[in-house]
Design a protein around this motif. Structure first.
Motif, PDB file in Angstrom:
ATOM      1  N   TYR A  37       0.845  -1.183   0.000  1.00 18.57           N
ATOM      2  CA  TYR A  37       0.000   0.000   0.000  1.00 18.57           C
ATOM      3  C   TYR A  37       0.882   1.234   0.000  1.00 18.57           C
ATOM      4  O   TYR A  37       1.955   1.264   0.594  1.00 18.57           O
ATOM      5  CB  TYR A  37      -0.896   0.045   1.246  1.00 18.57           C
ATOM      6  CG  TYR A  37      -2.145  -0.798   1.162  1.00 18.57           C
ATOM      7  CD1 TYR A  37      -2.130  -2.135   1.544  1.00 18.57           C
ATOM      8  CD2 TYR A  37      -3.344  -0.250   0.705  1.00 18.57           C
ATOM      9  CE1 TYR A  37      -3.280  -2.907   1.482  1.00 18.57           C
ATOM     10  CE2 TYR A  37      -4.494  -1.030   0.632  1.00 18.57           C
ATOM     11  CZ  TYR A  37      -4.451  -2.346   1.027  1.00 18.57           C
ATOM     12  OH  TYR A  37      -5.591  -3.111   0.959  1.00 18.57           O
ATOM     13  N   GLN A  39       0.870   5.344   0.978  1.00 19.10           N
ATOM     14  CA  GLN A  39       0.164   6.365   1.750  1.00 19.10           C
ATOM     15  C   GLN A  39       0.800   7.727   1.495  1.00 19.10           C
ATOM     16  O   GLN A  39       1.843   8.049   2.061  1.00 19.10           O
ATOM     17  CB  GLN A  39       0.172   6.048   3.248  1.00 19.10           C
ATOM     18  CG  GLN A  39      -0.679   6.999   4.069  1.00 19.10           C
ATOM     19  CD  GLN A  39      -0.628   6.702   5.556  1.00 19.10           C
ATOM     20  OE1 GLN A  39       0.434   6.427   6.095  1.00 19.10           O
ATOM     21  NE2 GLN A  39      -1.780   6.750   6.210  1.00 19.10           N
ATOM     22  N   GLN A  44      -4.606   8.805   2.836  1.00 15.32           N
ATOM     23  CA  GLN A  44      -5.451   7.725   2.321  1.00 15.32           C
ATOM     24  C   GLN A  44      -4.602   6.601   1.769  1.00 15.32           C
ATOM     25  O   GLN A  44      -3.771   6.799   0.887  1.00 15.32           O
ATOM     26  CB  GLN A  44      -6.378   8.269   1.238  1.00 15.32           C
ATOM     27  CG  GLN A  44      -7.429   7.273   0.777  1.00 15.32           C
ATOM     28  CD  GLN A  44      -8.407   7.901  -0.182  1.00 15.32           C
ATOM     29  OE1 GLN A  44      -8.025   8.729  -1.011  1.00 15.32           O
ATOM     30  NE2 GLN A  44      -9.667   7.521  -0.108  1.00 15.32           N
ATOM     31  N   MET A  45      -4.806   5.404   2.258  1.00 10.95           N
ATOM     32  CA  MET A  45      -4.047   4.231   1.821  1.00 10.95           C
ATOM     33  C   MET A  45      -4.529   3.807   0.430  1.00 10.95           C
ATOM     34  O   MET A  45      -5.730   3.644   0.202  1.00 10.95           O
ATOM     35  CB  MET A  45      -4.250   3.079   2.796  1.00 10.95           C
ATOM     36  CG  MET A  45      -3.817   3.386   4.217  1.00 10.95           C
ATOM     37  SD  MET A  45      -2.042   3.363   4.398  1.00 10.95           S
ATOM     38  CE  MET A  45      -1.747   1.605   4.488  1.00 10.95           C
ATOM     39  N   LEU A  47      -3.995   0.946  -2.633  1.00 15.53           N
ATOM     40  CA  LEU A  47      -3.428  -0.359  -2.977  1.00 15.53           C
ATOM     41  C   LEU A  47      -2.545  -0.220  -4.212  1.00 15.53           C
ATOM     42  O   LEU A  47      -2.980   0.276  -5.242  1.00 15.53           O
ATOM     43  CB  LEU A  47      -4.543  -1.361  -3.234  1.00 15.53           C
ATOM     44  CG  LEU A  47      -4.104  -2.765  -3.643  1.00 15.53           C
ATOM     45  CD1 LEU A  47      -3.310  -3.422  -2.527  1.00 15.53           C
ATOM     46  CD2 LEU A  47      -5.306  -3.617  -4.022  1.00 15.53           C
ATOM     47  N   ARG A  50      -0.954  -6.585  -5.294  1.00 21.72           N
ATOM     48  CA  ARG A  50      -1.273  -7.696  -4.424  1.00 21.72           C
ATOM     49  C   ARG A  50      -0.728  -8.985  -5.010  1.00 21.72           C
ATOM     50  O   ARG A  50      -0.566  -9.113  -6.219  1.00 21.72           O
ATOM     51  CB  ARG A  50      -2.775  -7.811  -4.204  1.00 21.72           C
ATOM     52  CG  ARG A  50      -3.549  -8.075  -5.483  1.00 21.72           C
ATOM     53  CD  ARG A  50      -5.030  -8.107  -5.224  1.00 21.72           C
ATOM     54  NE  ARG A  50      -5.421  -9.372  -4.630  1.00 21.72           N
ATOM     55  CZ  ARG A  50      -6.575  -9.555  -4.006  1.00 21.72           C
ATOM     56  NH1 ARG A  50      -7.419  -8.553  -3.859  1.00 21.72           N
ATOM     57  NH2 ARG A  50      -6.886 -10.723  -3.520  1.00 21.72           N
ATOM     58  N   PHE A  91       3.648   0.682   2.694  1.00 25.80           N
ATOM     59  CA  PHE A  91       3.428  -0.343   3.698  1.00 25.80           C
ATOM     60  C   PHE A  91       3.243  -1.703   3.031  1.00 25.80           C
ATOM     61  O   PHE A  91       2.492  -1.839   2.068  1.00 25.80           O
ATOM     62  CB  PHE A  91       2.171  -0.032   4.523  1.00 25.80           C
ATOM     63  CG  PHE A  91       2.307   1.142   5.434  1.00 25.80           C
ATOM     64  CD1 PHE A  91       1.862   2.393   5.044  1.00 25.80           C
ATOM     65  CD2 PHE A  91       2.880   1.003   6.687  1.00 25.80           C
ATOM     66  CE1 PHE A  91       1.977   3.491   5.877  1.00 25.80           C
ATOM     67  CE2 PHE A  91       3.006   2.092   7.534  1.00 25.80           C
ATOM     68  CZ  PHE A  91       2.550   3.332   7.118  1.00 25.80           C
ATOM     69  N   LEU A 104      -6.016  -7.006   7.954  1.00 31.09           N
ATOM     70  CA  LEU A 104      -4.645  -6.903   7.470  1.00 31.09           C
ATOM     71  C   LEU A 104      -3.669  -6.698   8.620  1.00 31.09           C
ATOM     72  O   LEU A 104      -3.973  -6.020   9.583  1.00 31.09           O
ATOM     73  CB  LEU A 104      -4.510  -5.714   6.511  1.00 31.09           C
ATOM     74  CG  LEU A 104      -5.284  -5.789   5.193  1.00 31.09           C
ATOM     75  CD1 LEU A 104      -5.283  -4.432   4.512  1.00 31.09           C
ATOM     76  CD2 LEU A 104      -4.652  -6.819   4.290  1.00 31.09           C
ATOM     77  N   PHE A 106       0.043  -5.054   9.104  1.00 29.73           N
ATOM     78  CA  PHE A 106       0.931  -4.147   8.382  1.00 29.73           C
ATOM     79  C   PHE A 106       2.336  -4.138   8.967  1.00 29.73           C
ATOM     80  O   PHE A 106       2.542  -4.353  10.167  1.00 29.73           O
ATOM     81  CB  PHE A 106       0.399  -2.713   8.453  1.00 29.73           C
ATOM     82  CG  PHE A 106      -0.829  -2.469   7.619  1.00 29.73           C
ATOM     83  CD1 PHE A 106      -2.087  -2.744   8.110  1.00 29.73           C
ATOM     84  CD2 PHE A 106      -0.712  -1.953   6.331  1.00 29.73           C
ATOM     85  CE1 PHE A 106      -3.221  -2.508   7.336  1.00 29.73           C
ATOM     86  CE2 PHE A 106      -1.839  -1.715   5.554  1.00 29.73           C
ATOM     87  CZ  PHE A 106      -3.097  -1.991   6.063  1.00 29.73           C
ATOM     88  N   GLY A 107       3.304  -3.846   8.083  1.00 36.17           N
ATOM     89  CA  GLY A 107       4.650  -3.533   8.530  1.00 36.17           C
ATOM     90  C   GLY A 107       4.724  -2.088   9.003  1.00 36.17           C
ATOM     91  O   GLY A 107       3.731  -1.356   8.977  1.00 36.17           O
ATOM     92  N   GLU A 108       5.938  -1.683   9.398  1.00 35.08           N
ATOM     93  CA  GLU A 108       6.123  -0.355   9.989  1.00 35.08           C
ATOM     94  C   GLU A 108       6.199   0.744   8.934  1.00 35.08           C
ATOM     95  O   GLU A 108       6.123   1.930   9.261  1.00 35.08           O
ATOM     96  CB  GLU A 108       7.400  -0.315  10.840  1.00 35.08           C
ATOM     97  CG  GLU A 108       7.467  -1.405  11.898  1.00 35.08           C
ATOM     98  CD  GLU A 108       8.137  -2.673  11.373  1.00 35.08           C
ATOM     99  OE1 GLU A 108       8.624  -3.448  12.212  1.00 35.08           O
ATOM    100  OE2 GLU A 108       8.170  -2.883  10.133  1.00 35.08           O
TER     101      GLU A 108
ATOM    102  N   TYR B  35      -8.591   1.119  12.001  1.00 37.48           N
ATOM    103  CA  TYR B  35      -7.176   0.916  12.265  1.00 37.48           C
ATOM    104  C   TYR B  35      -6.628   2.171  12.940  1.00 37.48           C
ATOM    105  O   TYR B  35      -7.134   3.281  12.737  1.00 37.48           O
ATOM    106  CB  TYR B  35      -6.383   0.687  10.966  1.00 37.48           C
ATOM    107  CG  TYR B  35      -6.576  -0.668  10.326  1.00 37.48           C
ATOM    108  CD1 TYR B  35      -7.634  -0.908   9.457  1.00 37.48           C
ATOM    109  CD2 TYR B  35      -5.688  -1.711  10.593  1.00 37.48           C
ATOM    110  CE1 TYR B  35      -7.805  -2.161   8.878  1.00 37.48           C
ATOM    111  CE2 TYR B  35      -5.847  -2.958  10.008  1.00 37.48           C
ATOM    112  CZ  TYR B  35      -6.915  -3.170   9.151  1.00 37.48           C
ATOM    113  OH  TYR B  35      -7.078  -4.405   8.579  1.00 37.48           O
ATOM    114  N   GLY B 110     -10.428   5.497   4.093  1.00 39.00           N
ATOM    115  CA  GLY B 110     -10.673   6.919   4.189  1.00 39.00           C
ATOM    116  C   GLY B 110      -9.362   7.660   4.437  1.00 39.00           C
ATOM    117  O   GLY B 110      -8.290   7.037   4.483  1.00 39.00           O
TER     118      GLY B 110
END
Lengths: 116, 118
Positions: A37, A39, A44-45, A47, A50, A91, A104, A106-108, B35, B110
Motif C-alpha cells: 500500500y 500512503q 489515504q491508503m 493499494l 497484491r 506499507f 490486514l 501491516f509492517g512499519e 485501524y 478513508g
C-alpha cells in the motif's frame, strides 16, 4: 500470530531510476495474500499491488512489480522509472486466506523520497 | 458516497475528555474496519464489523475504546478519558463483503482522523 517487518525506515531514489523496498513476514499458513500500500500525505491508503501466495508468478502493475520468495517469506516491491508522484510512505501487508474477514497485518512502513 | 468519508479530519482534545470519530463507508459495503496509525508505525487493527454479525473487537487496546455501527452503515469510534498515548491517525476502511476467499475483495480507506491529545 503473523508479523510483517520492513527493515528500511527510509529510502531515496533519483527520478527515472529503480528502487526496491524490502519486506519479510512470518506465518504458519500456506495460503495468504500479500499487499503493498502507498500512503501519500493525504493519509489515504492506496493499494499498489497484491500477490496471492498460491501463485508462483510475481505480480506486476505497470511500473510496479514484486519479488515474492515464499520459502524465504520475502516480498519486495520494485518501482521502475520512479516518478515524483511515487514519493510516499509504503506499507507491506499480510492477510490470511481464512474466513475471518479481510483483517490486514501491516509492517512499519518505508518512507520513499524521489529526488528530481 | 464515492469513497470512505471520515470526520473530523483533525481533532485536538484535552487529556481526560471523550472523543467520537465518525466513518461513512462506501454505500453497499458490508464490512467496515478501524485501524490506528501511531507516529512512525504501521497500522494497528482495532475492530471489524461484518453485516449483522457480532463485531471482532480483538484489537481494541483498552475498555476506554468502543465502536458501534448503526444500521449497517455509519460507524462511530469512541475513546473515553483520552490519554496522550491515544494520539494517532485513526483510519477507517470498508469492503464489499469482507470475505478473504473473494479474490477480488479490496479494502477502500478513508483519509483518517488525526487525533491529538494535549
Amino acid at each position: 500470530a503473523q508479523t510483517v517487518t520492513q527493515s528500511q525506515p527510509e529510502m531515496s531514489v533519483q527520478e527515472a531510476e529503480t528502487v526496491t523496498l524490502s519486506c519479510t513476514y512470518d506465518t504458519s499458513e500456506s495460503d495468504y495474500y500479500l499487499f503493498w500500500y502507498k500512503q501519500p500525505p493525504s493519509r489515504q491508503m492506496i493499494l499498489v499491488i497484491r500477490q496471492e501466495a498460491y501463485k508462483q508468478q510475481n505480480a506486476t502493475e505497470n511500473r510496479f512489480s514484486v519479488n515474492f520468495q515464499k520459502a524465504a517469506k520475502s516480498f519486495s516491491l520494485k518501482i521502475s522509472d520512479s516518478q515524483l508522484g511515487d514519493a510516499a510512505m509504503y506499507f507491506c501487508a499480510y492477510r490470511d486466506f481464512g474466513t475471518s474477514g479481510s483483517r490486514l497485518t501491516f509492517g512499519e512502513g518505508t518512507q520513499l523520497t524521489v529526488n528530481p | 458516497g464515492a469513497g470512505v468519508s471520515q470526520s473530523p479530519s483533525n481533532k485536538v482534545t484535552e487529556k481526560g475528555k471523550d472523543v467520537e470519530l465518525r466513518c461513512d463507508p462506501i454505500s453497499g459495503h458490508t464490512a467496515l474496519y478501524w485501524y490506528r496509525q501511531s507516529l512512525g508505525q504501521g497500522l494497528e487493527f482495532l475492530i471489524y464489523f461484518q453485516g449483522n454479525s457480532a463485531p471482532d473487537k480483538s484489537g481494541l487496546p483498552s475498555d476506554r475504546f468502543s465502536a458501534e455501527r448503526t444500521g449497517g452503515s455509519v460507524s462511530t469510534l469512541t475513546i473515553q478519558r483520552t490519554q496522550q498515548e491515544d494520539s494517532a491517525v485513526y483510519l477507517c476502511a470498508s469492503s464489499l463483503r469482507g470475505q478473504t476467499l473473494a479474490t477480488n475483495e479490496k479494502l477502500f480507506f478513508g483519509s483518517g482522523t488525526q487525533l491529538s491529545v494535549l
